[in-house]
Design a protein around this motif. Sequence first.
Motif, PDB file in Angstrom:
ATOM      1  N   GLY A 487       0.938  -1.174   0.018  1.00 57.69           N
ATOM      2  CA  GLY A 487      -0.020  -0.029   0.051  1.00 57.69           C
ATOM      3  C   GLY A 487       0.651   1.136  -0.221  1.00 57.69           C
ATOM      4  N   TYR A 488       2.085   1.231  -1.009  1.00 59.76           N
ATOM      5  CA  TYR A 488       2.958   2.243  -1.213  1.00 59.76           C
ATOM      6  C   TYR A 488       2.052   3.696  -1.125  1.00 59.76           C
ATOM      7  CZ  TYR A 488       6.864   5.471  -2.326  1.00 59.76           C
ATOM      8  OH  TYR A 488       8.317   6.434  -2.111  1.00 59.76           O
ATOM      9  N   ASP A 489       1.278   3.226  -2.001  1.00 58.31           N
ATOM     10  CA  ASP A 489       0.187   5.013  -1.844  1.00 58.31           C
ATOM     11  C   ASP A 489      -0.999   5.139  -1.088  1.00 58.31           C
ATOM     12  OD1 ASP A 489      -1.070   2.537  -3.154  1.00 58.31           O
ATOM     13  OD2 ASP A 489      -1.736   3.336  -4.950  1.00 58.31           O
ATOM     14  N   ARG A 490      -0.932   4.137  -0.588  1.00 56.34           N
ATOM     15  CA  ARG A 490      -2.130   4.191   0.372  1.00 56.34           C
ATOM     16  C   ARG A 490      -1.692   4.835   1.484  1.00 56.34           C
ATOM     17  NH1 ARG A 490      -3.296  -0.420  -2.355  1.00 56.34           N
ATOM     18  NH2 ARG A 490      -3.214  -1.350  -0.308  1.00 56.34           N
ATOM     19  N   SER A 491      -1.028   4.333   1.893  1.00 53.96           N
ATOM     20  CA  SER A 491      -0.415   4.720   3.580  1.00 53.96           C
ATOM     21  C   SER A 491       1.223   5.512   3.615  1.00 53.96           C
ATOM     22  CB  SER A 491      -0.102   2.803   4.542  1.00 53.96           C
ATOM     23  OG  SER A 491       0.855   3.105   5.907  1.00 53.96           O
ATOM     24  N   GLU A 492       0.680   6.683   4.839  1.00 50.69           N
ATOM     25  CA  GLU A 492       2.060   7.435   4.923  1.00 50.69           C
ATOM     26  C   GLU A 492       3.275   7.029   5.477  1.00 50.69           C
ATOM     27  OE1 GLU A 492       3.732  11.369   4.473  1.00 50.69           O
ATOM     28  OE2 GLU A 492       1.505   9.541   3.131  1.00 50.69           O
ATOM     29  N   LEU A 493       2.314   5.998   6.357  1.00 52.89           N
ATOM     30  CA  LEU A 493       3.440   5.414   7.067  1.00 52.89           C
ATOM     31  C   LEU A 493       4.555   3.842   6.553  1.00 52.89           C
ATOM     32  CD1 LEU A 493       4.388   4.333  10.364  1.00 52.89           C
ATOM     33  CD2 LEU A 493       2.807   2.845  10.386  1.00 52.89           C
ATOM     34  N   VAL A 514      12.703  -0.575  -5.707  1.00 53.46           N
ATOM     35  CA  VAL A 514      11.523  -0.392  -5.482  1.00 53.46           C
ATOM     36  C   VAL A 514      10.359  -0.838  -6.155  1.00 53.46           C
ATOM     37  CG1 VAL A 514       9.980   1.359  -3.563  1.00 53.46           C
ATOM     38  CG2 VAL A 514      12.427   1.677  -3.394  1.00 53.46           C
ATOM     39  N   ASP A 515       8.978  -1.615  -5.514  1.00 52.71           N
ATOM     40  CA  ASP A 515       8.470  -2.295  -5.985  1.00 52.71           C
ATOM     41  C   ASP A 515       7.212  -1.098  -6.075  1.00 52.71           C
ATOM     42  OD1 ASP A 515       6.335  -2.590  -7.658  1.00 52.71           O
ATOM     43  OD2 ASP A 515       6.736  -4.369  -7.708  1.00 52.71           O
ATOM     44  N   ASP A 516       7.205   0.188  -6.392  1.00 55.66           N
ATOM     45  CA  ASP A 516       6.034   1.509  -6.506  1.00 55.66           C
ATOM     46  C   ASP A 516       4.615   1.157  -6.835  1.00 55.66           C
ATOM     47  OD1 ASP A 516       7.623   1.736  -8.065  1.00 55.66           O
ATOM     48  OD2 ASP A 516       7.916   4.366  -7.471  1.00 55.66           O
ATOM     49  N   ARG A 517       4.771  -0.124  -7.841  1.00 56.14           N
ATOM     50  CA  ARG A 517       3.495  -0.025  -8.859  1.00 56.14           C
ATOM     51  C   ARG A 517       2.282   0.078  -8.588  1.00 56.14           C
ATOM     52  NH1 ARG A 517       5.364  -4.703 -12.873  1.00 56.14           N
ATOM     53  NH2 ARG A 517       6.081  -5.638 -10.136  1.00 56.14           N
ATOM     54  N   GLY A 518       2.104  -0.022  -7.288  1.00 57.04           N
ATOM     55  CA  GLY A 518       0.669  -0.337  -6.586  1.00 57.04           C
ATOM     56  C   GLY A 518      -0.116  -1.896  -7.037  1.00 57.04           C
ATOM     57  N   LEU A 519       0.668  -2.669  -6.844  1.00 55.76           N
ATOM     58  CA  LEU A 519       0.181  -4.032  -7.493  1.00 55.76           C
ATOM     59  C   LEU A 519      -0.134  -4.808  -6.264  1.00 55.76           C
ATOM     60  CD1 LEU A 519       3.342  -5.793 -10.068  1.00 55.76           C
ATOM     61  CD2 LEU A 519       0.587  -4.397 -10.648  1.00 55.76           C
ATOM     62  N   VAL A 537      12.587  -7.761   0.880  1.00 53.22           N
ATOM     63  CA  VAL A 537      12.272  -7.082   2.546  1.00 53.22           C
ATOM     64  C   VAL A 537      10.641  -6.482   1.988  1.00 53.22           C
ATOM     65  CG1 VAL A 537      12.105  -5.231   3.911  1.00 53.22           C
ATOM     66  CG2 VAL A 537      14.067  -6.101   3.233  1.00 53.22           C
ATOM     67  N   VAL A 538       9.377  -6.631   3.084  1.00 48.45           N
ATOM     68  CA  VAL A 538       7.734  -6.124   3.276  1.00 48.45           C
ATOM     69  C   VAL A 538       8.372  -5.416   3.524  1.00 48.45           C
ATOM     70  CG1 VAL A 538       5.686  -6.846   3.188  1.00 48.45           C
ATOM     71  CG2 VAL A 538       7.567  -8.815   1.871  1.00 48.45           C
ATOM     72  N   ILE A 539       7.857  -4.098   3.265  1.00 44.14           N
ATOM     73  CA  ILE A 539       6.848  -3.508   4.392  1.00 44.14           C
ATOM     74  C   ILE A 539       5.257  -2.953   4.344  1.00 44.14           C
ATOM     75  CG2 ILE A 539       7.703  -0.787   4.513  1.00 44.14           C
ATOM     76  CD1 ILE A 539       9.475  -1.844   2.461  1.00 44.14           C
ATOM     77  N   GLY A 540       5.023  -3.483   5.980  1.00 47.40           N
ATOM     78  CA  GLY A 540       3.538  -3.240   5.576  1.00 47.40           C
ATOM     79  C   GLY A 540       2.936  -2.496   7.207  1.00 47.40           C
ATOM     80  N   GLU A 541       2.447  -1.891   7.444  1.00 46.48           N
ATOM     81  CA  GLU A 541       1.554  -1.002   8.533  1.00 46.48           C
ATOM     82  C   GLU A 541       1.437  -1.596   9.715  1.00 46.48           C
ATOM     83  OE1 GLU A 541      -2.282   0.708   7.999  1.00 46.48           O
ATOM     84  OE2 GLU A 541      -1.023   2.322   7.257  1.00 46.48           O
ATOM     85  N   ARG A 542       0.858  -3.466   9.554  1.00 45.83           N
ATOM     86  CA  ARG A 542       0.924  -4.194  10.741  1.00 45.83           C
ATOM     87  C   ARG A 542       2.365  -4.262  11.624  1.00 45.83           C
ATOM     88  NH1 ARG A 542      -1.943  -9.612  10.131  1.00 45.83           N
ATOM     89  NH2 ARG A 542      -2.919  -7.896   9.623  1.00 45.83           N
TER      90      ARG A 542
END
Length: 580
Positions: A487-493, A514-519, A537-542
């Motif tokens: 959720g790179y395009d949805r989550s500011e964190l 960086v895969d910023d394609r929104g897939l 490396v996976v970056i997620g809010e949780r």
Amino acid sequence: MRASRFFISTLKEAPSDAEIVSHKLMMRAGMIKRLGSGIYTYMPLGLRVIRKVEAIVREEMNKAGAIELLMPLVQPAELWQETGRWDKMGPELMRVKDRHGRDFAIQPTSEEVITDVVRSEIKSYRQLPLNFYHIQTKFRDERRPRFGLMRGREFTMKDAYSFDRDVAGMQVSYQAMFDAYVKIFTRFGLQFRAVAADNGAIGGTGSHEFHVIASTGEDALVYCPTSDYAANMEAAEALPLLVGRAAAAEALAKTATPGKTKCESVAEFLGLPLARTVKSIALTVEKESEGEVTKENWLLLLRGDHELNEVKVSKVAGLSNFRFASEAEILEAYGSVPGYLGPVATKQPVNVVADRTVANMADFVCGANEEGFHYTGVNWGRDLQEPVVADLRNVVEGDASPDGKGVLAIERGIEVGHVFQLGTAYSAAMNATYLDEKGQPAPLQMGCYGIGVTRILGAAIEQNFDDKGIVWPDAIAPFELVLCPMGYDRSELVKLETDRLYAELQAAGVDVIVDDRGLRPGAMFADWELVGVPHRVVIGERGLKEGNLEYQGRRDAEATAVPAAEMVSFITGKLGTPGK
């Protein structure tokens, strides 16, 4: 690098003309695109791998004292005619004419050109030794291009050429290149083996091939697990399997073997071990003298369970230009159709060459030169004159090692490099000399050293893949690491942490995208597993709320939680392998 600004074009299915794993995966991963038969466009992902291969090759060649130059792709025919290779190379050499009708070759290799350069520049022994190399496009007009970059028509090679005063100097240069190749392939992160080889069409006196180990490899590599002995199948020495020859115990007898033309069927019909049979292979050698062509008959003898090694045959005195005899020639020389040939009572004089093992056999079975019959109880000396003895066969697993230090094993490999001791094969033909200490002209001693740069890609994949796609070694991967934000395009964190981590990794010298394609996560992961990026490396809010990121190596079954603040040092530790 950001994926949204890069070109990534993956496919779910490989094109129908892709035959082997590396070809299929490179096409699916969008690394190459077919332009014509055996000719490919290197797409951005594939080109990144090629440039990394080239960089390692350049670094190690420079360290070894080689000097880079760049020779032309198009070469005048006159140079190739000086060495005789204009005709010897055959149809693989792509020939073209310019607007003036002059002949040129599209180079498959550059021995002639570099020899021409050196003969015009080198005058004195004080200028030696020298070693020049280049990384250049090559073209060989393969009869049947296949397997993608493994056997294409256009490809990239590094070739180097050393020049020395004498044989001892050439051998020093050769060893320096051999050692450099070991460092190069070690840095690639590939399992490889260097094996003694035949020089083939290049010419010269000694050589080694470098093979990437892969079960899908075209070449059989012979080695001794308990010693340093290693050779390709063409060059591996086959010792006799019998220590000595037993005394004759049977009488010579002509035995009916109707319809039995193969050693296996003859042995089964007679109730004998296959190892008691001898197969006969008829050859013809044509010789021209004073405009008249004459033919010589040759018969090679191998044990029934062994295979002929044609390269070894060509080394036998008198057989450098052999060909297999036609059926008409066989009938004329032996009085029989193929399948029943043997060395006893031939119709015409025949030169007999026995493999080392056959020379020690007694009471063996061979053709009787009569359709439907074989001889049993055949013995040397009594029934036949003693033969010329030579190593004619391929070794088999379990044979004694020629160095006497164990037994031989066989594995498959893909040839990706070759080093040759050329000697004066080219310098003598092209009159490339230098003035020695006494002011006398002497021919330059040459070495030749090649690496198939683009072939490395195919070989590396054949060694490193799974059901998800490619698994690149770190050193030659298109990217070392991919960051996959959820959720790179949805989550500011997520965006802030991704951008921070990306900047710090770049500052640390990590080759990261960086895969910023929104897939969606599944599609994103599938792309990078197919492409073969070795670290993710996976970056997620949780995870971020718990202070963690997820790391997963391309070969790892599960992800590992790593504190976000420690991820850069964790990754640089993972990438801190020798040669990085």
